[in-house]
Design a protein around this motif. Structure first.
Motif, PDB file in Angstrom:
ATOM      1  N   VAL A   1      44.116  28.814  44.919  1.00 55.58           N
ATOM      2  CA  VAL A   1      44.284  28.191  43.601  1.00 55.58           C
ATOM      3  C   VAL A   1      45.676  28.442  43.042  1.00 55.58           C
ATOM      4  CG1 VAL A   1      41.810  28.345  43.035  1.00 55.58           C
ATOM      5  CG2 VAL A   1      43.355  30.172  42.313  1.00 55.58           C
ATOM      6  N   LEU A   2      46.093  27.512  42.196  1.00 56.96           N
ATOM      7  CA  LEU A   2      47.395  27.641  41.541  1.00 56.96           C
ATOM      8  C   LEU A   2      47.189  27.656  40.031  1.00 56.96           C
ATOM      9  CD1 LEU A   2      50.564  27.519  41.691  1.00 56.96           C
ATOM     10  CD2 LEU A   2      50.334  25.036  41.467  1.00 56.96           C
ATOM     11  N   VAL A   3      47.806  28.645  39.373  1.00 54.39           N
ATOM     12  CA  VAL A   3      47.815  28.670  37.910  1.00 54.39           C
ATOM     13  C   VAL A   3      49.229  28.278  37.494  1.00 54.39           C
ATOM     14  CG1 VAL A   3      47.539  30.145  35.868  1.00 54.39           C
ATOM     15  CG2 VAL A   3      46.103  30.537  37.890  1.00 54.39           C
ATOM     16  N   VAL A   4      49.342  27.427  36.485  1.00 54.54           N
ATOM     17  CA  VAL A   4      50.667  26.978  36.033  1.00 54.54           C
ATOM     18  C   VAL A   4      50.853  27.394  34.578  1.00 54.54           C
ATOM     19  CG1 VAL A   4      52.225  25.003  35.755  1.00 54.54           C
ATOM     20  CG2 VAL A   4      50.473  24.969  37.553  1.00 54.54           C
TER      21      VAL A   4
ATOM     22  N   CYS B   1      44.917  36.765  36.879  1.00 46.71           N
ATOM     23  CA  CYS B   1      44.262  38.051  37.202  1.00 46.71           C
ATOM     24  C   CYS B   1      42.756  37.844  37.359  1.00 46.71           C
ATOM     25  CB  CYS B   1      44.528  39.092  36.106  1.00 46.71           C
ATOM     26  SG  CYS B   1      46.251  39.597  36.058  1.00 46.71           S
ATOM     27  N   PHE B   2      42.183  37.048  36.476  1.00 49.79           N
ATOM     28  CA  PHE B   2      40.742  36.812  36.501  1.00 49.79           C
ATOM     29  C   PHE B   2      40.336  36.084  37.797  1.00 49.79           C
ATOM     30  CE2 PHE B   2      37.313  33.783  35.075  1.00 49.79           C
ATOM     31  CZ  PHE B   2      36.297  34.711  35.014  1.00 49.79           C
ATOM     32  N   LEU B   3      41.141  35.111  38.224  1.00 51.79           N
ATOM     33  CA  LEU B   3      40.786  34.320  39.408  1.00 51.79           C
ATOM     34  C   LEU B   3      40.792  35.160  40.690  1.00 51.79           C
ATOM     35  CD1 LEU B   3      42.620  30.966  38.567  1.00 51.79           C
ATOM     36  CD2 LEU B   3      40.150  31.317  38.709  1.00 51.79           C
ATOM     37  N   CYS B   4      41.549  36.276  40.657  1.00 51.31           N
ATOM     38  CA  CYS B   4      41.584  37.174  41.829  1.00 51.31           C
ATOM     39  C   CYS B   4      40.197  37.716  42.167  1.00 51.31           C
ATOM     40  CB  CYS B   4      42.428  38.418  41.544  1.00 51.31           C
ATOM     41  SG  CYS B   4      44.116  38.090  41.405  1.00 51.31           S
ATOM     42  N   GLU B   5      39.310  37.743  41.137  1.00 52.27           N
ATOM     43  CA  GLU B   5      37.980  38.316  41.360  1.00 52.27           C
ATOM     44  C   GLU B   5      37.167  37.509  42.361  1.00 52.27           C
ATOM     45  OE1 GLU B   5      36.048  38.850  37.571  1.00 52.27           O
ATOM     46  OE2 GLU B   5      37.785  39.966  36.816  1.00 52.27           O
ATOM     47  N   GLY B   6      37.456  36.211  42.485  1.00 53.94           N
ATOM     48  CA  GLY B   6      36.614  35.401  43.364  1.00 53.94           C
ATOM     49  C   GLY B   6      37.369  34.524  44.341  1.00 53.94           C
TER      50      GLY B   6
ATOM     51  N   GLY C   1      51.537  42.537  37.043  1.00 51.30           N
ATOM     52  CA  GLY C   1      52.440  43.247  37.965  1.00 51.30           C
ATOM     53  C   GLY C   1      51.650  43.980  39.042  1.00 51.30           C
ATOM     54  N   LYS C   2      50.545  44.592  38.628  1.00 52.04           N
ATOM     55  CA  LYS C   2      49.717  45.351  39.568  1.00 52.04           C
ATOM     56  C   LYS C   2      49.102  44.412  40.613  1.00 52.04           C
ATOM     57  CE  LYS C   2      46.260  49.002  39.304  1.00 52.04           C
ATOM     58  NZ  LYS C   2      44.945  48.429  39.487  1.00 52.04           N
ATOM     59  N   LYS C   3      48.574  43.309  40.131  1.00 53.15           N
ATOM     60  CA  LYS C   3      47.947  42.338  41.056  1.00 53.15           C
ATOM     61  C   LYS C   3      49.009  41.757  41.997  1.00 53.15           C
ATOM     62  CE  LYS C   3      43.544  41.697  39.498  1.00 53.15           C
ATOM     63  NZ  LYS C   3      43.294  42.933  38.822  1.00 53.15           N
ATOM     64  N   ALA C   4      50.210  41.565  41.477  1.00 49.07           N
ATOM     65  CA  ALA C   4      51.281  41.011  42.318  1.00 49.07           C
ATOM     66  C   ALA C   4      51.664  42.036  43.401  1.00 49.07           C
ATOM     67  CB  ALA C   4      52.481  40.637  41.458  1.00 49.07           C
ATOM     68  N   GLU C   5      51.758  43.316  42.988  1.00 50.02           N
ATOM     69  CA  GLU C   5      52.097  44.379  43.952  1.00 50.02           C
ATOM     70  C   GLU C   5      51.062  44.471  45.059  1.00 50.02           C
ATOM     71  OE1 GLU C   5      54.061  47.481  41.045  1.00 50.02           O
ATOM     72  OE2 GLU C   5      52.559  48.403  42.366  1.00 50.02           O
ATOM     73  N   GLU C   6      49.797  44.304  44.668  1.00 52.27           N
ATOM     74  CA  GLU C   6      48.702  44.377  45.655  1.00 52.27           C
ATOM     75  C   GLU C   6      48.626  43.107  46.506  1.00 52.27           C
ATOM     76  OE1 GLU C   6      45.842  46.908  42.563  1.00 52.27           O
ATOM     77  OE2 GLU C   6      45.330  44.846  43.100  1.00 52.27           O
ATOM     78  N   GLY C   7      49.453  42.128  46.161  1.00 52.38           N
ATOM     79  CA  GLY C   7      49.477  40.866  46.925  1.00 52.38           C
ATOM     80  C   GLY C   7      48.324  39.949  46.559  1.00 52.38           C
ATOM     81  N   ARG C   8      47.642  40.268  45.449  1.00 50.48           N
ATOM     82  CA  ARG C   8      46.479  39.444  45.104  1.00 50.48           C
ATOM     83  C   ARG C   8      46.887  38.223  44.271  1.00 50.48           C
ATOM     84  NH1 ARG C   8      42.139  43.304  42.837  1.00 50.48           N
ATOM     85  NH2 ARG C   8      40.765  41.533  43.197  1.00 50.48           N
ATOM     86  N   VAL C   9      48.012  38.347  43.544  1.00 53.69           N
ATOM     87  CA  VAL C   9      48.572  37.166  42.884  1.00 53.69           C
ATOM     88  C   VAL C   9      49.978  36.971  43.440  1.00 53.69           C
ATOM     89  CG1 VAL C   9      49.403  36.161  40.724  1.00 53.69           C
ATOM     90  CG2 VAL C   9      47.301  37.481  40.716  1.00 53.69           C
TER      91      VAL C   9
END
Ligand SMILES: Cc1cc2nc3c(=O)[nH]c(=O)nc-3n(C[C@H](O)[C@H](O)[C@H](O)COP(=O)(O)OP(=O)(O)OC[C@H]3O[C@@H](n4cnc5c(N)ncnc54)[C@H](O)[C@@H]3O)c2cc1C
Length: 322
Positions: free
Chosen positions: A163-166, A177-182, A207-215
């Motif tokens: 998915v892409l968030v704009v 961040c929320f979309l990372c959950e699913g 930033g945390k989600k980006a570091e983890e490669g999730r976003v």
């Protein structure tokens, strides 16, 4: 026809705060019209369950001027607070009534819902917010992909997919961040080289989600257009890059309901409604409150506009509302 001292259009934070401030001053009757089935429809509909409602929003700390205020809390706590205001001040809210017309006759305004004139009042406060009309991109959305493109943040996290968030604000950050959950892969595209509108908590979470490669952050990226692709939506960026996504969520904020305001005779200046420093429009006795009156809206700012408007009504039109 039914008569009131003040008619308020919209029972969001601004409209409710106008009711609270007016009732606290002993003004009665005050009638609030709300098109939805419940109060604070923007919050009930667009904030997902458990969302943090930030008192400092868009990096703006707004000190309370009037009776309504809150500290950062959950969506559910915030809605309970608003419900308590409604009960404590015995606010008269007429639900499922969308106001679509306003006309001046004999020094008073008549409000129309559907084809019926429903109320007369010398003072009208319009507090209809900007989220009835989410802002959309300039390029067209091909009809084949319309079921994959959304202009509101999802309340439930979809399962799987790329998915892409704009967007580059708090809602875009929270949504990613929320979309990372699913979702399997989450990308966030923003046209600027860095985020400057996101609050510190959301920035840290992102930033945390980006570091983890999730976003995957895609800064400095501007979308040129969308195309239908067999496996989803093809996004063509201005630098020529192409990517295919299962779904796209645009988080670009709302836009002023200019059509409604113009139709009732509110003048505009540089594409903003023309108002004085007390939020009164060119129509004497017709005020704007909340997001619709502000360049940068927030709940605390909406509460404060209500206080300023009611104070002004008493100063300027005291004889009409006492
Ligand atoms: C996803 C998201 C997250 C946000 N998070 C925050 C946050 O954490 N903190 C913060 O301070 N702000 C936040 N905001 C912004 C905040 O929601 C707004 O600033 C606030 O709701 C503005 O209040 P308002 O009363 O002006 O408008 P709204 O809350 O939009 O209320 C307008 C009301 O008017 C009604 N209405 C519209 N047209 C008519 C009509 N013709 N007749 C009758 N009724 C009508 C609508 O149904 C609605 O109930 C967020 C916004 C979004 C979309």
């Amino acid at each position: 026809m039914e008569k009131a001292k003040i008619a308020v259009v919209g029972a969001g934070p601004a409209g409710i705060a106008v009711g609270v401030e007016a009732r606290a001053q002993g003004i009665s009757p005050v009638v609030i019209f709300e098109k939805a089935e419940t109060f604070c429809d923007t919050i009930q509909r667009l904030y997902r369950p458990g969302k943090r409602v930030d008192a400092v929003f868009r990096k703006m700390r707004v000190e309370p001027l009037g009776l309504c205020s809150f500290e950062t809390e959950s969506k559910e706590e915030f809605l309970k607070r608003m419900e308590k205001y409604i009960q404590d001040y015995a606010l008269d809210i007429r639900y499922k009534t969308e106001i679509n017309g306003l006309e001046k006759t004999d020094g008073t305004y008549r409000l129309r819902a559907g084809s019926e004139w429903v109320l007369e009042a010398p003072i009208v406060v319009i507090a209809i917010g900007i989220f009835g009309k989410p802002r959309k991109p300039d390029y067209p959305i091909p009809k084949e992909v319309r079921d994959r493109v959304f202009f509101e943040a999802p309340c439930e996290c979809p399962r799987g997919g790329k998915v892409l968030v704009v967007g580059g604000g708090d809602t875009a950050a929270e949504t990613a961040c929320f979309l990372c959950e699913g979702c399997e892969e989450v990308y966030l595209s923003y046209r600027r080289p860095k985020f400057f509108r996101i609050n510190p908590v959301n920035l840290q979470n992102l930033g945390k989600k980006a570091e983890e490669g999730r976003v995957k952050l895609m800064l400095n990226t501007d979308i040129d257009h969308l195309e239908a692709a067999p496996e989803g939506v093809k996004v063509v960026f201005k630098d020529g890059r192409e990517m295919v996504f299962d779904r796209i969520y645009y988080c670009l904020g709302g836009s002023t309901p200019a059509g409604f305001l113009r139709s009732i005779g509110v003048e505009f200046e540089d594409s903003r409604p023309k108002i004085d420093k007390y939020y009164e429009t060119n129509l004497p006795g017709v005020f704007l409150a909340g997001d619709i009156a502000l360049e940068k809206g927030s709940i605390m700012a909406a509460f404060n506009t209500a206080h300023i408007v009611v104070k002004r009504i008493l100063e300027k039109y005291g004889d009409l509302v006492r």
